[in-house]
Enzyme design. Sequence first.
Site, PDB file in Angstrom:
ATOM      1  N   PRO A 120       0.832  -1.209   0.000  1.00  0.00           N
ATOM      2  CA  PRO A 120       0.000   0.000   0.000  1.00  0.00           C
ATOM      3  C   PRO A 120       0.863   1.253   0.000  1.00  0.00           C
ATOM      4  CG  PRO A 120      -0.829  -1.599   1.568  1.00  0.00           C
ATOM      5  CD  PRO A 120       0.480  -2.125   1.086  1.00  0.00           C
ATOM      6  N   GLU A 121       0.506   2.205  -0.858  1.00  0.00           N
ATOM      7  CA  GLU A 121       1.241   3.458  -0.950  1.00  0.00           C
ATOM      8  C   GLU A 121       0.412   4.559  -0.300  1.00  0.00           C
ATOM      9  OE1 GLU A 121       2.721   4.188  -4.922  1.00  0.00           O
ATOM     10  OE2 GLU A 121       3.036   2.061  -5.286  1.00  0.00           O
TER      11      GLU A 121
ATOM     12  N   HIS B 176      -5.545 -15.213   8.069  1.00  0.00           N
ATOM     13  CA  HIS B 176      -4.374 -14.349   8.197  1.00  0.00           C
ATOM     14  C   HIS B 176      -4.582 -13.219   9.208  1.00  0.00           C
ATOM     15  CE1 HIS B 176      -2.602 -16.525   4.943  1.00  0.00           C
ATOM     16  NE2 HIS B 176      -3.490 -16.102   4.055  1.00  0.00           N
TER      17      HIS B 176
ATOM     18  N   ARG C 231      22.315  14.045  -7.960  1.00  0.00           N
ATOM     19  CA  ARG C 231      22.166  12.602  -7.758  1.00  0.00           C
ATOM     20  C   ARG C 231      22.342  11.872  -9.086  1.00  0.00           C
ATOM     21  NH1 ARG C 231      19.174  10.740  -2.934  1.00  0.00           N
ATOM     22  NH2 ARG C 231      18.754  12.540  -1.602  1.00  0.00           N
TER      23      ARG C 231
END
Length: 280
Positions: free
Chosen positions: A2-3, A97, A161
């Site tokens: 999940p974001e 679960h 970067r």
Amino acid sequence: MPELPEVETVRRGLNQMTLHQKITGGDVLLNRTIAYPFSIDEFIAQITGSAIAAWHRRGKYLLAELTPTPQIHWLGVHLRMTGQLLWLDQTEPLHKHTRVRLFFGAQQELRFVDQRTFGQMWSVPPGVPVESIMTGLAKLAVDPFSPQFTVEYLAAKLQNRRRPIKTALLDQSVVAGLGNIYADEALFKSGILPTTLCIDLQREQIQPLHSNIIQVLETSIAAGGTTFSNFLNVQGVNGNYGGVAWVYNRTGEPCRVCATPIQRIKLAGRSSHFCPQCQS
């Protein structure tokens, strides 16, 4: 995993369902789900009798503010890869679960279901700095919805970067909460290839990337997140963003803009989806 939009969807649902509800007890079915305190009995004792004042989100972490205490007492949750928080009647059959059950009045419960068992919960006692217990919080960058997430901030984080922009966007010390799905989506809408090195990005590319990160997150939150793996909101409902995604999980399908087949590559072990025509 999940974001940010999925975690934000869960946070909003929890604030609708559980506010001012008092925790009357609990049951831990998998001990390692409790990251702190190390005693399961102590974890249950600390939270029993507390009511939930509000749920907050920091990156992909959920934080419940518990009352009444003279100082803030936090209940922390990280869903990791497959975690679900479900608001259910206690008579609902247990999913195999199920890892933790928190009991409330009127025979309701908040059930933590986690197939891969990487999810965690914390009870941070009153007066203890939350970052000292949930140490991952101290490593988080600013949130995309924070006033501190500006074009200047993003440009400073990316400058010099020498790594692909897609990899940088997944770094939680660059942007908190952004993950694989929405990094792909934001890069598509910005016309940037995921392999583009951060150092090669120009200001005129970073500015739309900044706004598109926010926009794709807002769009997904409005759709209730993306259904992937087994993500469900607190009422057990799937998210709808996946059906309108620009590139995510659409390998070989025509681009919604130019009809070029969407391609998929691996970057740092993660899948990246892009349109070779629209992104260059």
